[in-house]
Design a protein around this motif. Sequence first.
Motif, PDB file in Angstrom:
ATOM      1  N   LEU A 195       0.838  -1.185   0.000  1.00 44.64           N
ATOM      2  CA  LEU A 195       0.000   0.000   0.000  1.00 44.64           C
ATOM      3  C   LEU A 195       0.877   1.239   0.000  1.00 44.64           C
ATOM      4  O   LEU A 195       1.767   1.373   0.847  1.00 44.64           O
ATOM      5  N   ALA A 196       0.642   2.150  -0.954  1.00 41.95           N
ATOM      6  CA  ALA A 196       1.346   3.429  -1.012  1.00 41.95           C
ATOM      7  C   ALA A 196       0.342   4.546  -0.782  1.00 41.95           C
ATOM      8  O   ALA A 196      -0.701   4.588  -1.437  1.00 41.95           O
ATOM      9  N   LEU A 212       2.880   8.401 -10.519  1.00 43.17           N
ATOM     10  CA  LEU A 212       1.741   7.895  -9.746  1.00 43.17           C
ATOM     11  C   LEU A 212       1.066   6.752 -10.495  1.00 43.17           C
ATOM     12  O   LEU A 212       0.666   5.751  -9.890  1.00 43.17           O
ATOM     13  N   ARG A 213       0.957   6.879 -11.813  1.00 41.16           N
ATOM     14  CA  ARG A 213       0.356   5.814 -12.621  1.00 41.16           C
ATOM     15  C   ARG A 213       1.226   4.558 -12.568  1.00 41.16           C
ATOM     16  O   ARG A 213       0.713   3.437 -12.453  1.00 41.16           O
ATOM     17  N   GLU A 220      -1.452  -0.955  -4.340  1.00 47.29           N
ATOM     18  CA  GLU A 220      -2.647  -0.199  -3.970  1.00 47.29           C
ATOM     19  C   GLU A 220      -2.178   1.220  -3.627  1.00 47.29           C
ATOM     20  O   GLU A 220      -1.247   1.401  -2.833  1.00 47.29           O
ATOM     21  N   VAL A 221      -2.807   2.237  -4.219  1.00 45.00           N
ATOM     22  CA  VAL A 221      -2.363   3.616  -4.013  1.00 45.00           C
ATOM     23  C   VAL A 221      -3.532   4.468  -3.538  1.00 45.00           C
ATOM     24  O   VAL A 221      -4.624   4.437  -4.115  1.00 45.00           O
ATOM     25  N   LEU A 222      -3.303   5.235  -2.487  1.00 47.37           N
ATOM     26  CA  LEU A 222      -4.280   6.166  -1.960  1.00 47.37           C
ATOM     27  C   LEU A 222      -3.676   7.565  -1.973  1.00 47.37           C
ATOM     28  O   LEU A 222      -2.621   7.794  -1.376  1.00 47.37           O
ATOM     29  N   ALA A 223      -4.334   8.503  -2.655  1.00 41.06           N
ATOM     30  CA  ALA A 223      -3.908   9.901  -2.678  1.00 41.06           C
ATOM     31  C   ALA A 223      -4.781  10.687  -1.710  1.00 41.06           C
ATOM     32  O   ALA A 223      -5.999  10.763  -1.887  1.00 41.06           O
ATOM     33  N   VAL A 224      -4.163  11.260  -0.681  1.00 36.94           N
ATOM     34  CA  VAL A 224      -4.883  12.056   0.315  1.00 36.94           C
ATOM     35  C   VAL A 224      -4.605  13.524   0.029  1.00 36.94           C
ATOM     36  O   VAL A 224      -3.483  13.999   0.223  1.00 36.94           O
ATOM     37  N   GLY A 283      -5.131   5.832 -11.681  1.00 37.58           N
ATOM     38  CA  GLY A 283      -5.607   4.588 -11.084  1.00 37.58           C
ATOM     39  C   GLY A 283      -5.516   4.543  -9.571  1.00 37.58           C
ATOM     40  O   GLY A 283      -5.560   3.455  -8.978  1.00 37.58           O
ATOM     41  N   ALA A 284      -5.405   5.700  -8.929  1.00 43.66           N
ATOM     42  CA  ALA A 284      -5.299   5.761  -7.466  1.00 43.66           C
ATOM     43  C   ALA A 284      -6.638   6.126  -6.853  1.00 43.66           C
ATOM     44  O   ALA A 284      -7.479   6.769  -7.481  1.00 43.66           O
ATOM     45  N   ASP A 285      -6.853   5.723  -5.603  1.00 39.22           N
ATOM     46  CA  ASP A 285      -8.013   6.171  -4.848  1.00 39.22           C
ATOM     47  C   ASP A 285      -7.761   7.588  -4.356  1.00 39.22           C
ATOM     48  O   ASP A 285      -6.609   7.997  -4.139  1.00 39.22           O
ATOM     49  N   HIS A 286      -8.841   8.337  -4.146  1.00 42.57           N
ATOM     50  CA  HIS A 286      -8.717   9.765  -3.849  1.00 42.57           C
ATOM     51  C   HIS A 286      -9.545  10.113  -2.617  1.00 42.57           C
ATOM     52  O   HIS A 286     -10.758   9.938  -2.604  1.00 42.57           O
ATOM     53  N   LEU A 287      -8.871  10.599  -1.581  1.00 42.30           N
ATOM     54  CA  LEU A 287      -9.528  11.046  -0.354  1.00 42.30           C
ATOM     55  C   LEU A 287      -9.202  12.519  -0.139  1.00 42.30           C
ATOM     56  O   LEU A 287      -8.025  12.900  -0.145  1.00 42.30           O
TER      57      LEU A 287
END
Length: 318
Positions: A195-196, A212-213, A220-224, A283-287
């Motif tokens: 997880l990044a 990032l791509r 698994e990538v999460l961008a906060v 392709g990252a999740d975005h919070l």
Amino acid sequence: MSSNRELRGVLNRPPSLATSPSAEVLRRLELTITRRLDGILQGDYRGLVPGHGSDLGETREYQPGDDVRRMDWNVTARLRTPHIRQTIADRELETWVLTDLTASLGFGTAECEKRDLAVAAVAAVGFLTARGGNRVGAVTMEAGHLATIPARSGRVNLQALLHRVIEAAREERAGTADLEAAIRRVGATMRRRGLAVIVSDFLDRSPWERPLRALAAHHEVLAVEVVDPRELELPDIGVVRLVDPESGAQLEVQTANAKLRQRYAARAAEQRAEIARRIRAAGADHLVLRTDRDWLVDLVQFVARRRERIDALTRVRP
């Protein structure tokens, strides 16, 4: 949502780095996260960002919406219909957190500064994933400097990591940083699937979506994204002096001008929409965490939505 009712009430503010000692900041974050969030978010082992894992499992027929990267081409060729390979959640997770600690994070006009919120996000990731032998490492991005904190397991090592992040966040240094290079550093450091998490305001003008791509292709990538309301709109308070915390450039603005405020809000909305588009395209999740909102509620809602989406994508047709 019942979990949201448990968190609502008095607005949950992250502890201030400017007024609280490092030990107090760490203690308050640990109590908040482990006591209030742990039981709510740990519905299964995958925890904060549930994903597909990396251990190979059974195959099933492809369904619209499935990730084509999990296509099993051997079975597809043999059966002449598309099949994907299901995976089993890892029993040991390695998490790396890239924390933006540049001067632009030392800004805040609401309940806290953006750097307070960034540190809270790092602590949440750490406390919610560092269990069962899981390892957590970090890369801090400061003006002209990248520091790597090796991934280790255990509560003592996690506290030491968070203490170093808190201390680095206290040092406000002028100058710019390169988010693209920082993400590349994370990608080069992660040697096994994990997880990044990228914690930043994503205001850097470098083409950071490219690394990032590449990172999201293997992990698994999460961008906060950390945001302050004054970055989205200007109040009518007369003449104000705006200062770029990274370059030191200054500009006086007459905020009583309604057309100027409208143009500012429109341009800010375009900027944030473009940041969201680049994150999604990678392709990252975005919070998104805002300094004028309850960060605990936003975190719980994000996890709930993502779990629902993952369950919908992996559900096998009867």
